[in-house]
Design an enzyme around this catalytic site. Structure first.
Site, short mmCIF file in Angstrom:
data_model
loop_
_atom_site.label_atom_id
_atom_site.label_comp_id
_atom_site.label_asym_id
_atom_site.label_seq_id
_atom_site.Cartn_x
_atom_site.Cartn_y
_atom_site.Cartn_z
CG ASP A 187 -1.67 0.67 1.25
OD1 ASP A 187 -2.59 1.66 0.62
OD2 ASP A 187 -2.48 1.12 2.68
CD GLU B 118 -5.05 0.79 -2.29
OE1 GLU B 118 -5.80 0.34 -1.80
OE2 GLU B 118 -4.30 2.10 -2.08
CG ASP C 268 -1.14 3.15 5.42
OD1 ASP C 268 -0.87 3.66 5.11
OD2 ASP C 268 -0.95 3.50 7.16
#
Length: 156
Positions: free
Chosen positions: A7, A67, A140
């Site tokens: 992330d 992501e 996160d």
């Protein structure tokens, strides 16, 4: 198979390393790399690059999932995330690790069965699926693990 989920973020980069053997998925390690706001952006990126490279050396992944960049209202933050993504992509390429990117909705769909799931639902599901005692913090880290889990589901 070892999968690392990322992330990306300039202040905090979440990572999750999972091992997938047939039908068993288990966490190997997870955490957060943090950089200080007061240092030059290039130094922060170098710190992330070194941290990611070290992670790849410690837990050589066969796959990396990250992501996709989601542009929100804060363009400055999106630019920082974009730079971090470039650093992660560079490190992955240098280590010859294939990278697959997923949107937040794809991750939610793969982990919970619904692309409309909220953050709490995703966190509860990864906690159950990975047999964790509690939801990984900060967010996160939980997001990175959910990205890795998404990739493992898609690979099957």
């Amino acid at each position: 198979m070892i999968i690392i989920g990322i992330d990306p973020g300039l202040a905090r980069l979440g990572y999750g390393v999972i091992r997938v053997d047939r039908d068993i998925t288990a966490p190997v390690c997870y955490g957060c790399m943090e950089t200080l706001a007061g240092i030059r952006p290039a130094e922060r990126l170098l710190e992330i690059y070194n941290g990611i490279s070290s992670l790849f050396d410690r837990y050589p992944p066969e796959e990396l999932a990250m992501e996709k960049l989601f542009f929100s209202k804060n363009i400055t933050s999106a630019m920082g995330v974009s730079e971090v993504r470039g650093v992660v992509l560079l490190a992955a390429e240098q280590h010859q690790i294939p990278v697959t990117e997923y949107t937040p909705n794809q991750v939610k769909q793969a982990v919970t069965g619904s692309g409309r799931a909220d953050k709490n639902q995703v966190q509860q599901m990864i906690t159950r699926l990975l047999h964790l005692d509690e939801v990984p913090q900060p967010d996160d880290v939980a997001d990175a693990l959910s990205i890795a889990l998404c990739h493992s589901h898609v690979m099957r």
